[in-house]
Every structure is written in C-alpha cells, then in structure tokens.
Design an enzyme around this catalytic site. Structure first.
Site, PDB file in Angstrom:
ATOM      1  N   LYS A   1     -12.733  -1.938   0.442  1.00 55.13           N
ATOM      2  CA  LYS A   1     -11.947  -1.000  -0.376  1.00 55.13           C
ATOM      3  C   LYS A   1     -12.637  -0.823  -1.733  1.00 55.13           C
ATOM      4  O   LYS A   1     -13.698  -0.228  -1.784  1.00 55.13           O
ATOM      5  CB  LYS A   1     -10.496  -1.498  -0.466  1.00 55.13           C
ATOM      6  CG  LYS A   1      -9.767  -1.231   0.853  1.00 55.13           C
ATOM      7  CD  LYS A   1      -8.352  -1.726   0.913  1.00 55.13           C
ATOM      8  CE  LYS A   1      -7.741  -1.299   2.245  1.00 55.13           C
ATOM      9  NZ  LYS A   1      -6.804  -2.288   2.798  1.00 55.13           N
TER      10      LYS A   1
ATOM     11  N   HIS B   1      -5.886  -4.617  -1.630  1.00 51.01           N
ATOM     12  CA  HIS B   1      -5.853  -3.464  -2.546  1.00 51.01           C
ATOM     13  C   HIS B   1      -6.046  -3.876  -4.004  1.00 51.01           C
ATOM     14  O   HIS B   1      -5.910  -3.036  -4.900  1.00 51.01           O
ATOM     15  CB  HIS B   1      -4.519  -2.723  -2.423  1.00 51.01           C
ATOM     16  CG  HIS B   1      -4.433  -1.866  -1.197  1.00 51.01           C
ATOM     17  ND1 HIS B   1      -5.024  -0.626  -1.108  1.00 51.01           N
ATOM     18  CD2 HIS B   1      -3.845  -2.093   0.002  1.00 51.01           C
ATOM     19  CE1 HIS B   1      -4.800  -0.120   0.089  1.00 51.01           C
ATOM     20  NE2 HIS B   1      -4.086  -0.980   0.788  1.00 51.01           N
TER      21      HIS B   1
ATOM     22  N   SER C   1       0.791  -1.227   0.000  1.00 49.51           N
ATOM     23  CA  SER C   1       0.000   0.000   0.000  1.00 49.51           C
ATOM     24  C   SER C   1       0.827   1.282   0.000  1.00 49.51           C
ATOM     25  O   SER C   1       0.315   2.336  -0.339  1.00 49.51           O
ATOM     26  CB  SER C   1      -0.952   0.003   1.191  1.00 49.51           C
ATOM     27  OG  SER C   1      -0.209   0.040   2.385  1.00 49.51           O
TER      28      SER C   1
HETATM   29  C1  LIG Z   1      -6.732  -2.685   4.306  1.00 42.85           C
HETATM   30  C2  LIG Z   1      -6.021  -3.957   4.429  1.00 42.85           C
HETATM   31  C3  LIG Z   1      -6.457  -4.967   5.296  1.00 42.85           C
HETATM   32  C4  LIG Z   1      -7.610  -4.760   6.230  1.00 42.85           C
HETATM   33  O1  LIG Z   1      -8.828  -4.908   5.586  1.00 42.85           O
HETATM   34  P1  LIG Z   1     -10.180  -4.733   6.457  1.00 42.85           P
HETATM   35  O2  LIG Z   1     -11.194  -5.482   5.686  1.00 42.85           O
HETATM   36  O3  LIG Z   1     -10.432  -3.267   6.535  1.00 42.85           O
HETATM   37  O4  LIG Z   1      -9.901  -5.336   7.783  1.00 42.85           O
HETATM   38  C5  LIG Z   1      -5.780  -6.161   5.311  1.00 42.85           C
HETATM   39  N1  LIG Z   1      -4.713  -6.376   4.528  1.00 42.85           N
HETATM   40  C6  LIG Z   1      -4.243  -5.427   3.695  1.00 42.85           C
HETATM   41  C7  LIG Z   1      -3.067  -5.721   2.836  1.00 42.85           C
HETATM   42  C8  LIG Z   1      -4.873  -4.183   3.633  1.00 42.85           C
HETATM   43  O5  LIG Z   1      -4.401  -3.242   2.826  1.00 42.85           O
END
Ligand SMILES: *Cc1c(COP(=O)(O)O)cnc(C)c1O
Length: 394
Positions: A241, A210, A182
């Site tokens: 997301k 992502h 990210s």
């Molecule tokens: C955002 C993210 C998460 C968390 O996801 P949620 O569904 O909000 O708990 C987990 N792993 C990665 C790589 C992320 O970027």
C-alpha cells in the site's frame, strides 16, 4: 464432471449480478499514479492505497532495477534453505525499527502474515478476541487456527471487556484489530485496547496495512499515533500500500516471537522468499521516507484540504483522521450511480453499498494521496458538487 460445477457457477454469477455484488475490474493501460489511463482516457485517481504517491514513480522503478541488478531476480528457495540475503535481513531490521518493534519477519503478503500468525501462536486452549469489522484476512486467519474465537462489537470497549471477562479461565488470549478500518478510515482506540489487555492479561495484535508509513509522526503506524509503541505485541503490515504498492509484507514483534515465527510459521516456512525487487525497494522506501517527511506532510495537507472543501460544499464527511475519506450518501443506488457519473467526469472513485458496508450507510470512498495537487483536489470537489447536485446529494 465439470458440468455440475458449471451450472452452479452460472447461477451464482447471475445471482451476484442481480443483487449487485458482482465485481468487474477496470483495466488500467498505464502505471499507477495520480492520473491513470482507462480506455484511452485520462482519469484523476482517487481510489488507490497509494497514500504517499510512491507507486508507479520513476524513483521506485530505479530502486527496483538496482535491487534486481544487485540481488538477482529471484531466489528459488524458501528463507531457511538458501533464500535469505543480506537485503532481507536489512529490510527486517528497518521495518522493525519503523514500527518500533524488536524484530520483523517478511511474508509474501499481509494476508499471509496474518494467516501465519494466529495458527503459530494460538491453539485449542487459547482465545482470539476479534473486532467484528476486522479485515477478511484476519477473519480467515482466525478460522485457520485451532483457537476459540470471540467477536466484539466494532471498537466497543465495553463489549471487548465483556469478552475478556468471559474468557478469563483460558490459557492465552489475544485481542486482534485493524489499526485503520478501510471503509470509514476510523482508527482503533489502541490506548484503551492496551489498557484492557493489561488489566486482563491479554496480548494485542494490530493489522496496520493502511497505516504503516502513513500514521504517526514518523510513519510508525497506529501504535505510534496512539502512543502505545512497546505495548502492542504483534504488528502486521504490508509493503503493497503506502510503502510502494507492489506487494510483500511483514510481522513485527518481540525477539522470541519473531524467532518462533521463523521456526514455525507455515506461510513463512513453506513459501518462497520475498522477491528481491520488492525487498530492495521496500528497504529503499523506508530509508527514503526518513529523509523526506514532506511526503507525509503533503498527504495530511491534501486530506485536510479535501475534507474542508467537501464540507463547505455541503457533503457529509465524518471527522476521521486518515486519508481514507468516506462521502456518506446513505442510499445504495445513489452511491454506486454517482461514482459512475464521477468516472464519466474524469474522477475515479468507487461507490460502496451493502453488503460491503451496512445497509443505509452507502458511500463513495475517496482516498487522498500525497501526489495529488491542490488543483486535482479542487477539480474533484467541483465534479463532486456538480454530480452531487444532479443526484440530489447536496
Ligand atoms: C490490504 C489489507 C491486507 C492485505 O494486504 P496484502 O499485503 O495485499 O495481502 C490485510 N489487512 C488489511 C487490514 C488490509 O487493509
């Protein structure tokens, strides 16, 4: 007794403010979208994981209303008692299909999907081999399992091979990686990882938070993008997301492994069913995107346009292949102050500095969305250039 804790917290909070790690939250007075309201003012939003622009739309508002009308608000049960509805089974099939797996299991979040994965499958005789820059949820999930852990240098295949060689006597081995990282938007070399997994008899787990719905021709994520669908054993991902933005998540895997998760995964078994609004809306989104490839097409056009314009204006933009676009500035203070100045100009972006990113690699992270217009992007670049000149960044 609270007095003891209070004094510890107070001094820790003061220290965090001094070393720049204290976090404040901007409060939005609007729904999520290309434009948001903060303090009565409008801002163009370039810092949400809203890659396809679906979050905050009327389209999803309607889909969630319909889901609640059809399935009720909530189930007051875990899945295995009386919390599984047709819509949960349909979503599991749909998301498994999207990422090219046999089956999928729903979780309340991707954090919980990760926590519920490693401890279910891997114990004392096993080894989890994890990229050093993996997401916090993977790191904690690994810690919560009894398996031994090994860490390899970020995307360093030679180091990964060393770790595989060093653990050759162990029972099960699994390589764990984010699909997309990210902070840089760089994509894990899944082809090479799967080749090493084959060579050393290891399993592969990809956290595609992502990437699901974003990467790959059909939105199948990084395994599709890298041409390794069927060679990855576990894919975790989120509906929080690109796929709508409210929450909810899944682990997609092979048939027996999904069956086993439903029987043994603690964050699945002992946590409430995914709520009906998220379940129904996520199902709607997956089906909708099948008929509307233009969401992803617009996203890639926008990402490319932004990168090109920024480069033309003298900014350092790495050649990643994801709508996460880091504008590399190096200097810690410059990144944070510039992001603030951009905010004052109506562009909402975030500066990242040490310890979130390595020392000397401070940056402003821009996240492009399908919902941005060409004009939005041009305006953002114009403001970046104006502010960048003031800060001596271009
Ligand atoms: C955002 C993210 C998460 C968390 O996801 P949620 O569904 O909000 O708990 C987990 N792993 C990665 C790589 C992320 O970027």
């Amino acid at each position: 007794m609270y007095g003891n804790l209070k004094s510890i917290l107070e001094s820790e909070l003061v220290a965090a403010k001094e070393n720049g790690t204290y976090k404040t939250e901007r409060v939005l007075e609007s729904a999520q979208g290309r434009e948001i309201t903060v303090g009565g003012k409008q801002y163009l939003n370039f810092c949400a994981n809203n890659y396809l622009g679906l979050a905050g739309t009327e389209l999803l508002e309607k889909a969630s209303e319909e889901a609640v009308k059809r399935w009720g608000f909530g189930l007051a049960s875990v899945r295995f008692i009386c919390g599984t509805q047709t819509v949960h089974k349909d979503l599991e099939r749909a998301v498994a299909g999207l990422v090219g797996m046999e089956d999928a299991v729903l979780y309340s979040s991707c954090f919980m999907a990760n926590v519920g994965l490693f401890q279910t499958f891997f114990g004392e005789q096993d080894v989890i081999i994890s990229d050093e820059l993996n997401h916090a949820s993977i790191i904690d999930a690994v810690r919560l399992s009894k398996a031994e852990r090994a860490v390899f240098k970020h995307m360093d295949m030679r180091d990964l091979e060393e770790k595989l060689k060093a653990s050759s006597g162990r029972h099960l081995r699994v390589i764990a990686t984010d699909g997309v990282y990210s902070m840089d938007g760089d994509i894990a070399p899944l082809k090479e990882i799967c080749d090493l997994a084959d060579k050393y008899d290891a399993l592969v787990m990809v956290d595609d938070a992502h990437a699901t719905g974003v990467m790959g021709k059909n939105g199948g994520g990084t395994p599709e993008h890298c041409g390794v669908v069927g060679r990855v054993d576990f894919v975790t991902g989120t509906f929080g997301k690109a796929l709508g933005g409210a929450g909810g998540a899944f682990t997609a895997t092979r048939r027996e492994a999904a069956d086993y998760l439903r029987n043994r995964s603690r964050t699945y078994l002992f946590s409430n069913s995914l709520d009906t609004a998220v379940t129904g809306t996520s199902l709607f989104v997956i089906n909708h995107l099948k008929k509307h490839p233009e969401f992803r097409e617009r996203l890639w056009e926008n990402a490319k346009y932004f990168r090109e314009l920024m480069k033309k204006n003298g900014f350092k933009v790495p050649d990643a292949q994801h709508p996460i676009t880091p504008i590399m500035l190096g200097d810690e203070k410059k990144a944070v102050e510039m992001a603030k100045a951009l905010f004052d100009e109506g562009i909402y972006v975030i500066g990242f500095a040490f310890p979130v990113v390595p020392k000397g690699k401070a940056r402003i992270r821009v996240q492009i969305s399908a919902v941005h217009t060409k004009k939005d992007i041009e305006k953002a670049v114009e403001k970046f250039t104006k502010v960048g000149k003031e800060f001596g960044a271009v």
